[in-house]
Design a protein around this motif. Structure first.
Motif, PDB file in Angstrom:
ATOM      1  N   ASN A   5       0.817  -1.219   0.000  1.00  0.00           N
ATOM      2  CA  ASN A   5       0.000   0.000   0.000  1.00  0.00           C
ATOM      3  C   ASN A   5       0.852   1.271   0.000  1.00  0.00           C
ATOM      4  N   ARG A  23      -8.683   2.004 -10.070  1.00  0.00           N
ATOM      5  CA  ARG A  23      -7.993   1.914  -8.781  1.00  0.00           C
ATOM      6  C   ARG A  23      -7.614   3.293  -8.261  1.00  0.00           C
ATOM      7  N   GLU A  27      -8.924   4.610  -4.668  1.00  0.00           N
ATOM      8  CA  GLU A  27      -7.965   4.816  -3.578  1.00  0.00           C
ATOM      9  C   GLU A  27      -7.895   6.283  -3.178  1.00  0.00           C
ATOM     10  N   PHE A  30     -10.169   7.454  -0.432  1.00  0.00           N
ATOM     11  CA  PHE A  30      -9.859   7.033   0.940  1.00  0.00           C
ATOM     12  C   PHE A  30      -9.085   8.094   1.718  1.00  0.00           C
ATOM     13  N   LYS A 122     -13.858   4.221   7.625  1.00  0.00           N
ATOM     14  CA  LYS A 122     -13.052   3.254   6.879  1.00  0.00           C
ATOM     15  C   LYS A 122     -12.285   2.359   7.839  1.00  0.00           C
ATOM     16  N   ASP A 124      -9.336  -1.332   7.936  1.00  0.00           N
ATOM     17  CA  ASP A 124      -8.405  -2.229   7.255  1.00  0.00           C
ATOM     18  C   ASP A 124      -8.520  -3.610   7.893  1.00  0.00           C
ATOM     19  N   HIS A 138      -9.015  -2.813   2.372  1.00  0.00           N
ATOM     20  CA  HIS A 138      -9.516  -1.564   2.939  1.00  0.00           C
ATOM     21  C   HIS A 138     -10.969  -1.366   2.503  1.00  0.00           C
ATOM     22  N   ASP A 177      -2.819  -3.587  -2.331  1.00  0.00           N
ATOM     23  CA  ASP A 177      -3.892  -3.965  -1.408  1.00  0.00           C
ATOM     24  C   ASP A 177      -5.248  -3.931  -2.105  1.00  0.00           C
ATOM     25  N   TYR A 179      -8.980  -2.570  -2.354  1.00  0.00           N
ATOM     26  CA  TYR A 179      -9.738  -1.385  -1.959  1.00  0.00           C
ATOM     27  C   TYR A 179     -11.201  -1.558  -2.365  1.00  0.00           C
ATOM     28  N   TYR A 181     -14.746   0.580  -2.137  1.00  0.00           N
ATOM     29  CA  TYR A 181     -15.504   1.803  -1.841  1.00  0.00           C
ATOM     30  C   TYR A 181     -16.975   1.457  -1.938  1.00  0.00           C
ATOM     31  N   THR A 204      -9.634  -3.844  -6.998  1.00  0.00           N
ATOM     32  CA  THR A 204     -10.457  -2.701  -6.630  1.00  0.00           C
ATOM     33  C   THR A 204     -11.909  -2.959  -6.991  1.00  0.00           C
ATOM     34  N   THR A 220     -14.938  -8.605  -1.728  1.00  0.00           N
ATOM     35  CA  THR A 220     -13.582  -8.744  -1.175  1.00  0.00           C
ATOM     36  C   THR A 220     -13.010 -10.114  -1.492  1.00  0.00           C
TER      37      THR A 220
END
Length: 371
Positions: A5, A23, A27, A30, A122, A124, A138, A177, A179, A181, A204, A220
């Motif tokens: 990350n 992506r 990101e 965030f 948010k 992790d 995330h 990583d 991500y 949203y 993503t 995920t």
């Protein structure tokens, strides 16, 4: 294996396969002023208890402190509206025919811009429970949906000191990583049933207009499975258990099938307690193609509640519950009305303690598959 990350300045840009239009769009969101980091599971729990739609039951969470929760934590309920399951028609996966990255990126930019004045929370987590396969994810979601964020932290692995050390010991791969949203309040006018944008090559996703927790969990897992597939693992949606014997080779069984077909029932079956059995997981794991070992991706279980009335021993292990009813028992306690009476597909995040014989890695290769 582990993900990244942060990057050297020379590694940032179009030449690095980690980055893409989708992506970068996700990101970047965030790091906005409207994003607030949730410190730990206890913080998430307290936020969830304050959500307007939360029902705080009078049912204690078993071994709450071992799960990072307050000692007096109670099972929390969050119910959605008409939609109580995943929405297949909402998915748009980059790389599939007819899916334009430019179109999806524009819709995503508009969604993020329109929500810029809304507070988000948010967190992790880690996906994968052994240094052989462990990646970081995330999640960002609007404040007011803390139940979903709490369920996310309980379903996957919160980042404790021990798991952070495991993550750092694992071999780093050229992967960013994950991500995610999420904004259940945003509805694209062209997608009235919601829009789920996936960029699996760049780990993503954006989940728009859909409050059902299962969308966050499976998105995920979809991205984690994609990472696994690219790096020598078989991605599995199923259950795995092992029978251990003193006088012969262990038998490792994997169960696959459609949702509701019995994978979890077979995985957790005790068989009259006649055998020494260990359970890896009933839903998500990966197999190392080199040595045949398997790693669970989640510590908890996302289980249907239709088979568990309040008299069932399984309800002891519930933590958060979605789309079930509530009533008062003869002691005046708020308790669950399950068995899909309110609606179909009632769900719970059930703790790892539901399996007394749980393991996070199975070294022996699978030697029997059931469909």
């Amino acid at each position: 294996m582990s993900t990244k990350n942060s990057y050297q300045l020379a590694d940032i840009g179009r030449h690095n396969p980690i980055f893409s239009q989708i992506r970068s769009t996700v990101e970047t969101a965030f790091y906005g002023n409207n994003m607030h980091q949730v410190a730990d599971v206890t913080d998430a729990y307290h936020r969830a208890t304050k959500d307007p739609g939360t029902v705080i039951t009078d049912l204690p969470i078993y071994r709450a402190t071992d799960l990072g929760l307050p000692a007096d934590a109670k099972m929390l309920i969050a119910n959605t509206g008409k939609v109580v399951g995943r929405t297949a028609q909402a998915r748009r996966i980059l790389g599939n025919p007819g899916v334009s990255e430019a179109d999806m990126a524009g819709r995503l930019r508009q969604a993020i811009f329109d929500s810029a004045h809304q507070d988000f929370i948010k967190t992790d987590v880690l996906v994968g429970l052994d240094e052989d396969f462990i990646v970081r994810a995330h999640l960002a979601i609007p404040d007011g949906f803390a139940n979903n964020l709490l369920s996310y932290m309980l379903n996957f692995q919160p980042i404790t000191a021990a798991y952070q050390a495991m993550f750092e010991r694992s071999v780093a791969y050229p992967e960013g990583d994950i991500y995610i949203y999420a904004d259940p309040t945003y509805h694209d006018p062209d997608y009235p049933d919601g829009l789920a944008i996936f960029d699996p090559q760049h780990n993503t996703a954006a989940i728009l207009g859909m409050p059902y927790f299962g969308e966050l969990k499976k998105s995920t897992l979809t991205l984690a499975w994609s990472i696994a597939h690219r790096h020598g693992f078989v991605a599995c949606h199923g259950g795995l258990k092992a029978f251990h014997f003193k006088d012969k080779q262990d038998q490792v069984f994997a169960m696959f099938g459609l949702s509701g077909s019995g994978k979890s029932t077979l995985t957790h079956a005790k068989h009259g307690y006649k055998y020494d059995i260990t359970v890896l997981h009933d839903d998500a794991f990966v197999i190392n193609r080199q040595n045949g070992s398997s790693v669970a991706l989640e510590p908890s279980y996302f289980d249907k509640t239709n088979d568990y009335p309040m008299t069932s021993d399984e309800t002891k292990y519930f933590m958060t519950i979605q789309n079930v009813g509530v009533t008062l028992d003869d002691q005046g306690r708020k308790v669950l009305v399950t068995e899909d009476l309110r609606n179909g597909n009632g769900r719970t995040i059930k703790s790892r303690y539901a399996s007394t014989n749980r393991v996070d890695k199975e070294d022996a290769p699978i030697n029997a598959i059931f469909w």
